[in-house]
Design a protein around this motif. Structure first.
Motif, PDB file in Angstrom:
ATOM      1  N   ILE A   1       0.844  -1.204   0.000  1.00  0.00           N
ATOM      2  CA  ILE A   1       0.000   0.000   0.000  1.00  0.00           C
ATOM      3  C   ILE A   1       0.884   1.262   0.000  1.00  0.00           C
ATOM      4  O   ILE A   1       0.658   2.202  -0.756  1.00  0.00           O
ATOM      5  N   GLN A   2       1.909   1.201   0.832  1.00  0.00           N
ATOM      6  CA  GLN A   2       2.804   2.372   0.894  1.00  0.00           C
ATOM      7  C   GLN A   2       3.472   2.618  -0.474  1.00  0.00           C
ATOM      8  O   GLN A   2       3.546   3.757  -0.943  1.00  0.00           O
ATOM      9  N   MET A   3       3.899   1.572  -1.113  1.00  0.00           N
ATOM     10  CA  MET A   3       4.544   1.748  -2.435  1.00  0.00           C
ATOM     11  C   MET A   3       3.554   2.301  -3.456  1.00  0.00           C
ATOM     12  O   MET A   3       3.897   3.173  -4.251  1.00  0.00           O
ATOM     13  N   CYS A   4       2.314   1.795  -3.424  1.00  0.00           N
ATOM     14  CA  CYS A   4       1.297   2.294  -4.371  1.00  0.00           C
ATOM     15  C   CYS A   4       1.055   3.785  -4.151  1.00  0.00           C
ATOM     16  O   CYS A   4       0.897   4.552  -5.109  1.00  0.00           O
ATOM     17  N   GLU A   5       1.021   4.181  -2.877  1.00  0.00           N
ATOM     18  CA  GLU A   5       0.791   5.598  -2.582  1.00  0.00           C
ATOM     19  C   GLU A   5       1.950   6.446  -3.092  1.00  0.00           C
ATOM     20  O   GLU A   5       1.756   7.517  -3.672  1.00  0.00           O
ATOM     21  N   GLU A   6       3.168   5.953  -2.899  1.00  0.00           N
ATOM     22  CA  GLU A   6       4.338   6.715  -3.363  1.00  0.00           C
ATOM     23  C   GLU A   6       4.337   6.834  -4.885  1.00  0.00           C
ATOM     24  O   GLU A   6       4.620   7.887  -5.441  1.00  0.00           O
ATOM     25  N   ILE A   7       3.990   5.757  -5.560  1.00  0.00           N
ATOM     26  CA  ILE A   7       4.067   5.751  -7.030  1.00  0.00           C
ATOM     27  C   ILE A   7       2.960   6.618  -7.645  1.00  0.00           C
ATOM     28  O   ILE A   7       3.194   7.375  -8.580  1.00  0.00           O
ATOM     29  N   THR A   8       1.740   6.520  -7.097  1.00  0.00           N
ATOM     30  CA  THR A   8       0.621   7.280  -7.698  1.00  0.00           C
ATOM     31  C   THR A   8       0.518   8.698  -7.139  1.00  0.00           C
ATOM     32  O   THR A   8      -0.106   9.557  -7.740  1.00  0.00           O
TER      33      THR A   8
ATOM     34  N   LEU B   1       5.272  -2.785  -9.596  1.00  0.00           N
ATOM     35  CA  LEU B   1       4.181  -1.826  -9.367  1.00  0.00           C
ATOM     36  C   LEU B   1       4.314  -0.610 -10.290  1.00  0.00           C
ATOM     37  O   LEU B   1       3.321  -0.110 -10.823  1.00  0.00           O
ATOM     38  N   GLU B   2       5.540  -0.142 -10.476  1.00  0.00           N
ATOM     39  CA  GLU B   2       5.728   1.012 -11.367  1.00  0.00           C
ATOM     40  C   GLU B   2       5.292   0.656 -12.775  1.00  0.00           C
ATOM     41  O   GLU B   2       4.640   1.447 -13.462  1.00  0.00           O
ATOM     42  N   GLU B   3       5.606  -0.550 -13.197  1.00  0.00           N
ATOM     43  CA  GLU B   3       5.228  -0.963 -14.551  1.00  0.00           C
ATOM     44  C   GLU B   3       3.708  -1.121 -14.680  1.00  0.00           C
ATOM     45  O   GLU B   3       3.117  -0.694 -15.673  1.00  0.00           O
TER      46      GLU B   3
END
Ligand SMILES: NC(=O)c1ccc[n+]([C@@H]2O[C@H](COP(=O)([O-])OP(=O)(O)OC[C@H]3O[C@@H](n4cnc5c(N)ncnc54)[C@H](O)[C@@H]3O)[C@@H](O)[C@H]2O)c1
Length: 358
Positions: free
Chosen positions: A291-298, A342-344
């Protein structure tokens, strides 16, 4: 003519495999009847991916809208291509353990009987061709939940002195455990694939996947966790975390890394093999970390709720040990970790998701 028969060809792994093996010069015959839509609704339909494949691969791809449960149609297709078939990759499935309990007969007939139809057609018409089956770590049931786990700030972790600290090996028992009905139908298929290898000296292999993922996943609440999580992060849709304080750990392997596993096996196939195949120590995350990574990426705050009840048979901690495969195929190297995946997923889907949401 060198033919690869790929079932579930419009799904995540099947489509990636279709592109890859067409790129190797093979004629790909894809089998997919969009049953993912029947299982999970319109959102999860894989028709968009099938159309993309047909457009991109042109004459190298032939689509067959066959149900793998249709023994006669499968047999005729294999008879048609006969000895030209030099590879079978079987990915078509009912893939969700939550869904299986809604219709156990449908789940079993697709996962177990469908696999039997394909094995038998291979034996009759293309016995020399390697047969690759996408099995699952759910064959181990919830036995991983009995490992000694330690609670950390954002995740569960295994006791550092345990033999599986590098990941879970294929020597974990598949007995005396809650598999879920999905796990049971996949065990049936997994064992059939092994027995066809042993009995008929066929080059069969089961790849017991952790979470398989990538930008081509038609992510939905019941299946395709990273793709669905990212979709929710990107579109503001609400997401529910089920149990274990959101600290449950999964390993995640990019479909391209898995297809390279298949390629290595295809070049030097073995008989009746079983391999764990997941992101391993290189690529894993807890729900909270994802979740934290998704928030950072978006750049968006995720809209999620927490439910105390975990999913039946859900793993608290799963990390695969890919050592057995690595030992047999030392040329294979994993490329992607969770953040890159996730970035991809985000980069590839953000426009399509924005259109859908509009
Ligand atoms: N995605 C994961 O996290 C994961 C993890 C472990 C194992 N697996 C296994 O890997 C395989 C591929 O997974 P995926 O994520 O690509 O799944 P997916 O749902 O994206 O693709 C499967 C495809 O098979 C098709 N299909 C289903 N039933 C069919 C039938 N009866 N006849 C013809 N086509 C049918 C579906 O329409 C779908 O396009 C499955 O066998 C799954 O059990 C997946």
């Amino acid at each position: 003519m060198t033919v690869a028969i790929i079932t579930g060809s419009a799904g995540l792994i099947g489509s990636e495999a279709s592109k890859f093996f067409a790129g190797q010069g093979m004629d790909v015959v894809g089998i997919d009847n969009d049953m993912r839509r029947v299982f999970f609704g319109d959102d999860a339909s894989t028709t968009w991916n099938r159309q993309r494949l047909e457009k991109e691969l042109g004459g190298k791809y032939t689509h067959c809208e066959i149900d793998i449960r249709d023994q006669e149609a499968i047999s005729q297709l294999f008879q048609k291509y006969g000895k030209d078939i030099s590879l079978i990759i079987h990915t078509a499935a009912q893939p969700s353990h939550d869904w299986a309990a809604r219709d156990p007969q449908m789940d079993f007939s697709v996962n177990a009987n469908g696999t039997l139809n394909l094995l038998e057609a291979t034996r009759q018409h293309a016995i020399e061709a390697p047969f690759i089956f996408t099995s699952t770590n759910k064959v181990y049931g919830d036995t991983p939940n009995r490992l000694p786990l330690i609670e950390k700030e954002t995740r569960w972790e295994i006791d550092p002195n345990h033999t599986y600290v590098g990941g879970i090996r294929e020597d974990m028992s598949i007995d005396q455990t809650t598999h879920s009905l999905f796990g049971a139908s996949k065990v049936a298929a997994d064992v059939l694939v092994q027995e066809y290898g042993r009995y008929f000296d066929m080059k069969t292999a089961c790849f017991r996947g952790g979470c398989l993922t990538g930008p081509n996943h038609s992510g939905t609440q019941l299946h395709g966790f990273l793709a669905y999580l990212m979709k929710c992060a990107a579109t503001g849709k609400s997401y529910t975390v089920f149990g274990y304080k959101g600290k449950q750990v999964r390993d995640n392997i990019h479909s391209a890394d898995l297809i390279n596993i298949f390629y290595e096996f295809y070049k030097a196939p073995r008989v009746a093999e079983v391999y764990n195949a997941g992101g391993g120590r290189h690529s894993n995350c807890s729900m909270l970390e994802a979740i934290q990574m998704c928030e950072e990426i978006t750049g968006n705050k995720m809209n999620y709720t927490y439910s105390e009840t975990n999913r039946v048979g859900d793993h608290i901690w799963w990390i695969s040990d890919n050592g057995r495969f690595q030992e047999h195929y030392p040329n294979w190297k994993m490329k992607y970790n969770v953040r890159q995946i996730l970035e991809e997923i985000y980069g590839f889907n953000k426009e399509r998701w924005a259109k859908e949401a509009a």
